[in-house]
Enzyme design. Structure first.
Site, PDB file in Angstrom:
ATOM      1  N   SER A 152       0.862  -1.190   0.000  1.00 55.90           N
ATOM      2  CA  SER A 152       0.000   0.000   0.000  1.00 55.90           C
ATOM      3  C   SER A 152       0.893   1.233   0.000  1.00 55.90           C
ATOM      4  O   SER A 152       2.007   1.210   0.543  1.00 55.90           O
ATOM      5  CB  SER A 152      -0.872   0.008   1.266  1.00 55.90           C
ATOM      6  OG  SER A 152      -1.370   1.305   1.524  1.00 55.90           O
ATOM      7  N   TYR A 165      -1.547  -0.833  10.187  1.00 56.65           N
ATOM      8  CA  TYR A 165      -1.756  -1.143   8.770  1.00 56.65           C
ATOM      9  C   TYR A 165      -0.507  -0.781   7.955  1.00 56.65           C
ATOM     10  O   TYR A 165       0.003  -1.588   7.182  1.00 56.65           O
ATOM     11  CB  TYR A 165      -2.979  -0.380   8.260  1.00 56.65           C
ATOM     12  CG  TYR A 165      -3.304  -0.646   6.807  1.00 56.65           C
ATOM     13  CD1 TYR A 165      -3.940  -1.829   6.425  1.00 56.65           C
ATOM     14  CD2 TYR A 165      -2.962   0.280   5.824  1.00 56.65           C
ATOM     15  CE1 TYR A 165      -4.237  -2.075   5.095  1.00 56.65           C
ATOM     16  CE2 TYR A 165      -3.248   0.034   4.487  1.00 56.65           C
ATOM     17  CZ  TYR A 165      -3.897  -1.140   4.130  1.00 56.65           C
ATOM     18  OH  TYR A 165      -4.181  -1.379   2.804  1.00 56.65           O
TER      19      TYR A 165
END
Ligand code: NAP
Length: 219
Positions: A152, A165
């Site tokens: 990401s 995350y």
């Protein structure tokens, strides 16, 4: 993308989290180019819907209910995938969950483990099984393979209230780089994909939030 771009016929891809969002996008792209696909996800209804969509491309499609955070489930499911398709040419470790937007000083161990158990343990279990299979094939004279991890953009940009995350996704980059060097001798490539904000079920809630959406999209 046109079907002339490249030909994936006689190739099989395994996509974890392939029943939705980005993973379903990978699966459609592969099936469109003639590849067979095996998708894993936890939710049987989502799997069934994705199976129906993917079947329209006319290649072989299977769906399996697998929780990638469960090591023995991954070992069994990978063996079943091989029994069905005979080989796995590409493994997309894509299954992932978002983290709650906790202030870091309030982060609980449970939340930390919940995210890492899918985004890292799950990724490792799937890639480890695929790497073992690809090495075995190489030893038998059939070298080659593609490993892909969905990271990401949050891994490389500061992501406030998202350390769990972002940390999990930064680790994906390091893991894939390590595998790229380690497995090159078997003609196995390893790469990360770092999506920005993509409209999927994972981001639905954030994008529906007017304040977040207007601030984010304008940037
Ligand atoms: P999504 O549509 O919610 O997809 C997540 C997928 O992961 C679903 O197929 C889900 O299937 C599966 N999954 C979750 N936990 C699992 C588990 N324990 N075992 C097996 N499958 C599991 O969201 P998405 O945006 O496409 O996310 C896909 C990947 O892209 C994730 O790794 C995410 O972190 C990454 N990413 C997304 C964005 C974005 O903006 N959307 C940006 C950067 C990176 P089930 O619900 O059936 O389990």
């Amino acid at each position: 993308m046109t079907s002339e771009l490249f030909d994936l016929s006689c190739k099989t891809a395994l996509i974890t989290g392939g029943n939705s969002g980005i993973g379903l996008g990978y699966a459609k792209g592969i099936a469109r180019q003639g590849g067979d696909v095996c998708i894993w996800g936890r939710n049987p209804e989502k799997n069934k819907r994705a199976f129906d969509e993917l079947s329209a491309f006319g290649t072989e499609v299977h769906e399996m209910v697998v929780d990638v955070a469960d090591e023995s489930a991954v070992i069994d499911a990978f063996a079943e995938t091989l029994a069905i398709f005979g080989r796995v040419d590409g493994c997309f470790a894509n299954a992932g969950v978002g983290s709650g937007r906790n202030a870091f000083h309030e982060l609980s161990n449970e939340e930390w483990r919940r995210v890492l158990s899918v985004n890292l343990d799950g990724l490792m279990y799937a890639l480890r099984a695929a790497a073992g299979h690809m090495k075995e094939r190489a030893d038998a004279g059939d070298a080659g393979g593609r490993l892909v991890g969905t990271s990401s953009i949050s891994a490389v940009l500061g992501y406030p209230r998202g350390a769990t995350y972002a940390g999990s996704k930064a680790a994906v980059i390091a893991i894939m780089q390590s595998l790229a060097v380690e497995l090159a001798r078997y003609q196995v490539t390893a790469n990360s994909i770092l999506p920005g904000m993509i409209e999927t079920p994972m981001t639905e809630k954030a994008l529906q939030n007017e304040e977040f959406s207007s601030a984010f999209i304008s940037r």
